[in-house]
Write a protein that holds these residues in place. Sequence first.
Motif, PDB file in Angstrom:
ATOM      1  N   CYS A   1       0.912  -1.329  -0.034  1.00 10.87           N
ATOM      2  CA  CYS A   1       0.060  -0.102   0.260  1.00 10.87           C
ATOM      3  C   CYS A   1       0.988   1.227  -0.006  1.00 10.87           C
ATOM      4  O   CYS A   1       0.611   2.141   0.541  1.00 10.87           O
ATOM      5  CB  CYS A   1      -0.927   0.130   1.071  1.00 10.87           C
TER       6      CYS A   1
ATOM      7  N   GLY B   1      -6.400   8.446   2.428  1.00  9.95           N
ATOM      8  CA  GLY B   1      -5.352   7.477   1.946  1.00  9.95           C
ATOM      9  C   GLY B   1      -5.901   6.327   2.525  1.00  9.95           C
ATOM     10  O   GLY B   1      -5.367   5.530   3.252  1.00  9.95           O
TER      11      GLY B   1
ATOM     12  N   GLY C   1      -6.099   3.246   1.071  1.00  9.26           N
ATOM     13  CA  GLY C   1      -5.368   2.237   0.385  1.00  9.26           C
ATOM     14  C   GLY C   1      -6.195   1.068   0.004  1.00  9.26           C
ATOM     15  O   GLY C   1      -6.855   1.371  -1.106  1.00  9.26           O
TER      16      GLY C   1
ATOM     17  N   HIS D   1      -9.887  -0.856   5.948  1.00  6.43           N
ATOM     18  CA  HIS D   1     -10.322  -0.372   7.018  1.00  6.43           C
ATOM     19  C   HIS D   1     -11.724   0.259   6.995  1.00  6.43           C
ATOM     20  O   HIS D   1     -12.717   0.081   8.012  1.00  6.43           O
ATOM     21  CB  HIS D   1      -9.536   0.758   7.609  1.00  6.43           C
TER      22      HIS D   1
ATOM     23  N   ASP E   1      -8.552   7.940  -1.747  1.00  3.51           N
ATOM     24  CA  ASP E   1      -7.200   7.746  -2.163  1.00  3.51           C
ATOM     25  C   ASP E   1      -6.847   8.552  -3.376  1.00  3.51           C
ATOM     26  O   ASP E   1      -7.463   9.282  -3.839  1.00  3.51           O
ATOM     27  CB  ASP E   1      -6.743   6.294  -2.074  1.00  3.51           C
ATOM     28  N   ILE E   2      -5.526   8.341  -3.766  1.00  3.99           N
ATOM     29  CA  ILE E   2      -5.055   9.128  -4.767  1.00  3.99           C
ATOM     30  C   ILE E   2      -4.625   8.052  -6.090  1.00  3.99           C
ATOM     31  O   ILE E   2      -4.753   8.667  -7.249  1.00  3.99           O
ATOM     32  CB  ILE E   2      -3.839   9.781  -4.872  1.00  3.99           C
ATOM     33  N   TYR E   3      -4.651   6.959  -5.746  1.00  3.99           N
ATOM     34  CA  TYR E   3      -3.863   5.854  -6.832  1.00  3.99           C
ATOM     35  C   TYR E   3      -4.958   5.044  -7.305  1.00  3.99           C
ATOM     36  O   TYR E   3      -5.841   4.568  -6.606  1.00  3.99           O
ATOM     37  CB  TYR E   3      -2.956   4.803  -6.256  1.00  3.99           C
TER      38      TYR E   3
ATOM     39  N   HIS F   1      -5.613   1.760  -5.916  1.00  4.18           N
ATOM     40  CA  HIS F   1      -6.077   1.799  -4.470  1.00  4.18           C
ATOM     41  C   HIS F   1      -7.797   1.976  -4.739  1.00  4.18           C
ATOM     42  O   HIS F   1      -8.314   1.438  -3.947  1.00  4.18           O
ATOM     43  CB  HIS F   1      -5.389   2.765  -3.625  1.00  4.18           C
TER      44      HIS F   1
ATOM     45  N   ASP G   1      -6.607  14.056  -3.085  1.00  2.00           N
ATOM     46  CA  ASP G   1      -5.151  14.246  -2.759  1.00  2.00           C
ATOM     47  C   ASP G   1      -4.785  15.351  -1.988  1.00  2.00           C
ATOM     48  O   ASP G   1      -5.060  16.428  -2.020  1.00  2.00           O
ATOM     49  CB  ASP G   1      -4.428  14.731  -4.367  1.00  2.00           C
ATOM     50  N   LEU G   2      -4.237  15.034  -0.757  1.00  6.31           N
ATOM     51  CA  LEU G   2      -4.040  16.004   0.233  1.00  6.31           C
ATOM     52  C   LEU G   2      -2.740  16.774   0.112  1.00  6.31           C
ATOM     53  O   LEU G   2      -2.415  17.689   0.892  1.00  6.31           O
ATOM     54  CB  LEU G   2      -3.547  14.991   1.598  1.00  6.31           C
TER      55      LEU G   2
ATOM     56  N   ILE H   1      -4.904   6.686   8.108  1.00  5.29           N
ATOM     57  CA  ILE H   1      -4.112   5.607   8.980  1.00  5.29           C
ATOM     58  C   ILE H   1      -2.924   5.443   8.141  1.00  5.29           C
ATOM     59  O   ILE H   1      -2.955   5.313   6.852  1.00  5.29           O
ATOM     60  CB  ILE H   1      -4.820   4.361   8.925  1.00  5.29           C
ATOM     61  N   ASN H   2      -1.795   5.659   8.834  1.00  8.77           N
ATOM     62  CA  ASN H   2      -0.387   5.404   8.070  1.00  8.77           C
ATOM     63  C   ASN H   2      -0.308   6.241   6.797  1.00  8.77           C
ATOM     64  O   ASN H   2       0.389   5.708   6.030  1.00  8.77           O
ATOM     65  CB  ASN H   2      -0.314   3.884   7.796  1.00  8.77           C
TER      66      ASN H   2
HETATM   67  C1  LIG Z   1       0.932   3.129   3.957  1.00  8.49           C
HETATM   68  S1  LIG Z   1      -0.332   3.437   2.860  1.00  8.49           S
HETATM   69  C2  LIG Z   1      -1.877   3.359   4.221  1.00  8.49           C
HETATM   70  C3  LIG Z   1      -3.060   2.861   3.341  1.00  8.49           C
HETATM   71  C4  LIG Z   1      -4.167   2.506   4.535  1.00  8.49           C
HETATM   72  N1  LIG Z   1      -4.594   3.991   5.384  1.00  8.49           N
HETATM   73  C5  LIG Z   1      -3.886   1.343   5.427  1.00  8.49           C
HETATM   74  O1  LIG Z   1      -3.577   1.738   6.727  1.00  8.49           O
HETATM   75  O2  LIG Z   1      -3.593   0.297   5.156  1.00  8.49           O
HETATM   76  C6  LIG Z   1      -0.579   5.003   2.580  1.00  8.49           C
HETATM   77  C7  LIG Z   1      -1.478   5.601   1.762  1.00  8.49           C
HETATM   78  O3  LIG Z   1      -1.530   7.023   1.652  1.00  8.49           O
HETATM   79  C8  LIG Z   1      -1.924   7.355   0.312  1.00  8.49           C
HETATM   80  N2  LIG Z   1      -1.372   8.378  -0.160  1.00  8.49           N
HETATM   81  C9  LIG Z   1      -0.215   9.022  -0.308  1.00  8.49           C
HETATM   82  N3  LIG Z   1      -0.092  10.398  -0.508  1.00  8.49           N
HETATM   83  C10 LIG Z   1      -1.460  10.544  -0.513  1.00  8.49           C
HETATM   84  C11 LIG Z   1      -1.962  12.181  -0.713  1.00  8.49           C
HETATM   85  N4  LIG Z   1      -1.080  13.103  -1.199  1.00  8.49           N
HETATM   86  N5  LIG Z   1      -3.164  12.231  -0.499  1.00  8.49           N
HETATM   87  C12 LIG Z   1      -4.084  11.169  -0.148  1.00  8.49           C
HETATM   88  N6  LIG Z   1      -3.418   9.824  -0.078  1.00  8.49           N
HETATM   89  C13 LIG Z   1      -2.270   9.529  -0.195  1.00  8.49           C
HETATM   90  C14 LIG Z   1      -1.423   6.493  -0.545  1.00  8.49           C
HETATM   91  O4  LIG Z   1      -2.023   6.079  -1.764  1.00  8.49           O
HETATM   92  C15 LIG Z   1      -1.738   5.022   0.356  1.00  8.49           C
HETATM   93  O5  LIG Z   1      -2.780   4.442   0.059  1.00  8.49           O
END
Ligand SMILES: C[S@@+](CC[C@H](N)C(=O)[O-])C[C@H]1O[C@@H](n2cnc3c(N)ncnc32)[C@H](O)[C@@H]1O
Length: 227
Positions: A8, A52, A54, A58, A75-77, A80, A103-104, A127-128
């Motif tokens: 993720c 985010g 992922g 959750h 999310d952004i991807y 995902h 997109d944050l 989360i994370n």
């Molecule tokens: C380590 S993963 C955690 C995903 C999920 N929250 C989990 O705990 O399983 C980090 C997530 O942050 C997202 N992410 C990264 N940069 C971001 C941004 N600028 N805006 C929103 N989401 C973002 C990624 O796409 C990814 O899904």
Amino acid sequence: MPDFVAECGMRGMPAEPDGRLDGPAFHRNHNAIWSAIGGFLSRQSGDVLELGSGTGQHSTAFARRSPHLTWWPSDIYHSHLASIEAWRRHTGLANLRAPQRIDLADPHWTWTADARAGGTLTAMLCINVLHISPWYVSQNLIAGAGRTLRDGGRLFVYGPFMRDGAHTAPSNAAFDATLRAENPDWGVRDLRDLNERAEMAGLTPADITAMPANNLVLAFTRADRQN
Ligand SMILES: C[S@@+](CC[C@H](N)C(=O)[O-])C[C@H]1O[C@@H](n2cnc3c(N)ncnc32)[C@H](O)[C@@H]1O
């Protein structure tokens, strides 16, 4: 349950034919996270936005536990977003909305509510994410919570955090070094800096709940706007 994993992060990962991804961290942390956020959420109505998301696991698991709330994953991807939607279809939960691309990195990010939701949020969950993104992502998350949460609404953030410039465990310090080696803009954030941004955004300083493996759940509450 799918028999593949997705870390993720930023890399593409294999998916089930329908696009569902399975994050190993979800299985380790979702019960502990719910124990920290479920008390508040069980007494609320309204809408919860996850940033985010992922894989989407959750939001899916927590929507199942709180049918009185409407959950909005994001999310952004593409992979995902596809996984989140696939989990939504797989479970058929009526209170789990389709994922949105939020997109944050955008300081003006917005959440697209439906007519019923109205536009303010009961809670936000992240989360994370803050340690695998630049500092401005943390800033934009907290500023957006100040704009979007209703009075008394809460922003919940889970992950590893520093306290007053110090890591809470050697393993977090090592993790932080690994993150910064991979990307100098990433890193474990300091609770003091997050609280500063929270105050600027009209949120209380974080209530802290200790989690397994030296993680924390931070709960910031939106102060009443008339005060
Ligand atoms: C380590 S993963 C955690 C995903 C999920 N929250 C989990 O705990 O399983 C980090 C997530 O942050 C997202 N992410 C990264 N940069 C971001 C941004 N600028 N805006 C929103 N989401 C973002 C990624 O796409 C990814 O899904």
